[in-house]
Design a protein around this motif. Structure first.
Motif, short mmCIF file in Angstrom:
data_model
loop_
_atom_site.label_atom_id
_atom_site.label_comp_id
_atom_site.label_asym_id
_atom_site.label_seq_id
_atom_site.Cartn_x
_atom_site.Cartn_y
_atom_site.Cartn_z
N ALA A 410 0.85 -1.19 0.00
CA ALA A 410 0.00 0.00 0.00
C ALA A 410 0.88 1.23 0.00
CB ALA A 410 -0.92 0.01 1.22
N GLY A 411 0.55 2.22 -0.84
CA GLY A 411 1.26 3.49 -0.82
C GLY A 411 2.27 3.67 -1.92
N CYS A 412 2.60 2.64 -2.67
CA CYS A 412 3.56 2.77 -3.77
C CYS A 412 2.81 2.92 -5.09
CB CYS A 412 4.48 1.56 -3.83
SG CYS A 412 5.55 1.36 -2.39
N ALA A 413 3.34 3.75 -5.97
CA ALA A 413 2.74 3.93 -7.28
C ALA A 413 3.26 2.86 -8.23
CB ALA A 413 3.07 5.32 -7.83
N ALA A 414 2.49 2.62 -9.27
CA ALA A 414 2.92 1.67 -10.29
C ALA A 414 4.25 2.13 -10.89
CB ALA A 414 1.86 1.55 -11.39
#
Length: 692
Positions: A410-414
């Protein structure tokens, strides 16, 4: 390097944030105010003001430190990052006001240096604020004996250091004075001693009342010219272009320290500099380390020359002087306390699994180790930003590892480049057993906390190699600390370290440090049992065998006399090797490389030679020592050999042995698998007896 307000920059591989400032207070006192009729006035000295000049010059030249303006003639120093007080300007009130002012001006992440050269003394004190020797050490300001004693007590300084630490400010104290193991110099005319008559006035009742509460990353380091009951010597040195253009009087400790600062600046730890300083002092006639290399690496520095050889009482006094160092010695000099985080790039492999890109067992990963997952390598390295999840290693090969996430990230961008940061390490089967006896529930909980996070340490009260003992008997190590005293002892009941009152403010920190030091020491000792190849022939014998008949050292445990010599020779078999000799001192769990300059390659040995001398030295004071000779096909960082962070790890790939050693430096204990990067090790133990 041009002097400037030193911002700890990229030149220090483990430096503090770039906005941090180094502040300093330099004090040197040659001339003391004397009370008329005083039967024991402090002797006038000749070197402390010179000492201030050369230590400032060394810090400015080699570390870019802004050492501030020249001493103010009116004794009113202008506001500056560095303040200098000498002679009549260095009164008790002025010294404490300057120190308090520097602490008040510092902010979290800053570092403060307090250098003092002058007289030191002590006062007997049976209160708990005194040291284990029931004394308080003191520094003598200019007006210390102009009337009633106005010494500065060690506990007064300690309160200020703890106050700075609680602000997140690291403090480095350097004292060239007598009794300076906790605070203080004594040289009388000729080759003066920097001590003054003892006093009878104890420190104020509230001195020593500040409770240590350091902010994470802030540390304390203390360098002293001599132990608490010792005498610090000053004498005349020959001219040296790098330190002093003419012959002058300096403290032996300060002259050696200034020369040590010139070696490998920007890549040295406090321990590196302390060990260099003591070796240089030994060249000048001071007490040698337990095993002293008879050949300094390269010619002795130009500044390490006395104007005239010492004799008689002066030589005896210097021969007894042994410099001391304590605190966060494995931190980078003028850098941060925290070792670099163990982080690895990772990629998502589908579902709730991750994999490392190119790191596995040879990089120190082990099955069962736990990691925090970050959205970038920078955030993982700094332990900042979003923690996207947690994961555990489920499988590992030599160069890859697989991890199972506890929950979806959770919290990381692609497209974010994921990285993992180790939070708990899982160890191999070889572990160090520690026990406890006499502890109550609260003390047992503190012991469990000291073992937590280091799986190499196992609680085993029956088969312990070392144990925590809480004692109430009259002969306990420090009765003045209270009715219950904690000690860290070996299985044979030998005292390793007195930890003081188990309810004291420093107990948990000291306990955590000593149990990990024990694990680190035994990790290096264990290398002799984990060698993976036979790469060379190792020969130990007296160094003068070419001239006289002598016996070779063949046993694993040998008895020798203090002052006797030992030489180590290595002959490579079929391929070139790099060889290292390490001194292992089980009395304080010290691992000290003996050959090669700090952070340089060891001795390279080509096959076909008749035997290359790796090290030659003499045995020092009676006691127990180990000598580990380590052979590897590739160079090893001396930082790794000391189990410190490898400071150039970001610029090159570490060898398998370096990875094993740096893991051991954090209490990790992984038994390596056989790899092409093999090594050989031979451990020989010595019992040193008094010279007959």
């Amino acid at each position: 390097m041009t002097p400037r307000a030193l911002l700890l920059a990229a030149a220090l591989a483990t430096a503090t944030p770039a906005t941090a400032t180094i502040r300093a207070l330099f004090v040197g006192i040659d001339n003391y105010a004397v009370r008329p009729g005083d039967p024991e006035p402090p002797a006038q000295l000749h070197g402390p003001v010179n000492d201030v000049a050369i230590i400032k010059a060394a810090l400015a030249r080699h570390y870019g430190l802004d050492v501030g303006p020249a001493p103010a003639a009116d004794c009113v120093p202008p506001p500056a990052t560095a303040i200098t007080l000498i002679n009549q300007c260095a009164t008790r009130d002025a010294m404490l006001a300057a120190l308090d002012g520097q602490i008040a001006a510092a902010t979290s992440g800053d570092l403060l240096i307090f250098y003092y050269a002058g007289h030191g003394s002590f006062v007997a004190n049976t209160e708990r604020s005194a040291g284990q020797d029931k004394r308080n050490s003191t520094l003598l300001p200019h007006d210390a004996r102009a009337g009633s004693p106005r010494d500065i007590y060690d506990v007064e300084l300690r309160d200020r250091l703890y106050t700075a630490n609680a602000k997140g400010v690291s403090v480095v104290t350097i004292f060239d004075s007598c009794s300076s193991g906790t605070a203080t110099r004594d040289l009388r005319v000729g080759t003066a001693a920097r001590d003054a008559a003892a006093i009878t006035t104890a420190p104020a009742a509230d001195a020593g009342s500040v409770i240590p509460a350091p902010v994470a990353g802030a540390y304390l380091v203390h360098f002293a010219a001599v132990a608490d009951d010792g005498i610090a010597v000053e004498t005349r040195f020959a001219a040296d272009d790098g330190l002093a253009p003419v012959a002058q009087v300096d403290g032996v400790f300060t002259r050696a320290l200034a020369l040590a600062l010139a070696q490998d600046p920007g890549r040295s730890t406090y321990r590196d500099i302390a060990e260099r300083t003591r070796r240089l002092m030994a060249l000048l006639g001071a007490a040698p380390p337990p095993l002293l290399d008879s050949k300094f690496p390269g010619p002795p520095p130009r500044g390490a020359r006395l104007a005239a050889a010492l004799s008689g009482a002066a030589a005896t006094r210097l021969a007894a002087q042994a410099a001391q160092a304590e605190g966060a010695l494995d931190s980078a000099f003028l850098g941060s306390a925290a070792p670099p985080a163990r982080v690895y790039p990772a990629v998502a492999t589908g579902g709730q699994t991750l994999a490392t890109r190119q790191d596995g067992r040879l990089s120190g990963l082990t099955a069962g180790s736990r990691f925090a997952v970050h959205c970038s390598l920078a955030d993982a390295g700094a332990a900042r930003g979003v923690v996207a999840g947690t994961a555990v290693v489920t499988g590992v090969t030599a160069t890859t590892a697989q991890l199972q996430l506890a929950a979806p990230l959770a919290g990381c961008a692609a497209g974010d480049a994921l990285a993992i940061r180790e939070t708990r390490h899982s160890y191999g089967d070889l572990k160090l057993r520690l026990g406890a006896q006499g502890t109550n529930d609260a003390e047992a909980a503190k012991f469990a906390a000291a073992l937590a996070g280091a799986d190499a340490l196992i609680r085993d009260d029956t088969n312990a190699a070392y144990f925590l003992s809480v004692e109430t008997a009259a002969d306990r190590c420090d009765p003045a600390s209270g009715p219950r005293t904690a000690a860290f002892r070996a299985a044979d009941n030998r005292l390793i370290l007195c930890l003081g009152a188990p309810d004291g403010a420093l107990f948990e920190r000291r306990l955590g440090e000593i149990v990990r030091a024990a694990a680190n020491y035994h990790a290096v000792v264990g290398l002799a049992e984990e060698r993976t190849a036979e790469l060379a022939t190792i020969t130990l014998r007296p160094p003068d065998c070419e001239k006289v008949a002598c016996s070779f050292v063949t046993g694993s445990h040998n008895r020798v006399s203090s002052g006797s010599g030992l030489a180590v020779y290595v002959t490579a078999t079929t391929t070139p090797v790099h060889a290292y000799a390490l001194l292992l001192d089980g009395r304080n769990f010290r691992v000290q490389p003996l050959n090669g300059a700090d952070n340089q390659d060891g001795t390279r040995i080509e096959p076909g030679s008749s035997g290359r001398q790796l090290f030659a030295g003499t045995f020092g004071a009676p006691g127990e020592l180990g000598l580990l000779v380590l052979i590897a096909p590739t160079p090893i960082s001396l930082a790794a050999l000391r189990q410190q962070p490898v400071r150039d790890a970001g610029s090159r790939r570490l060898s398998a042995l370096e990875r094993l050693l740096t893991r051991a430096g954090q209490g990790r204990r992984d038994t390596p698998t056989a790899t092409p990067e093999a090594w050989e090790a031979r451990l020989t133990r010595f019992t040193i007896g008094a010279n007959p």
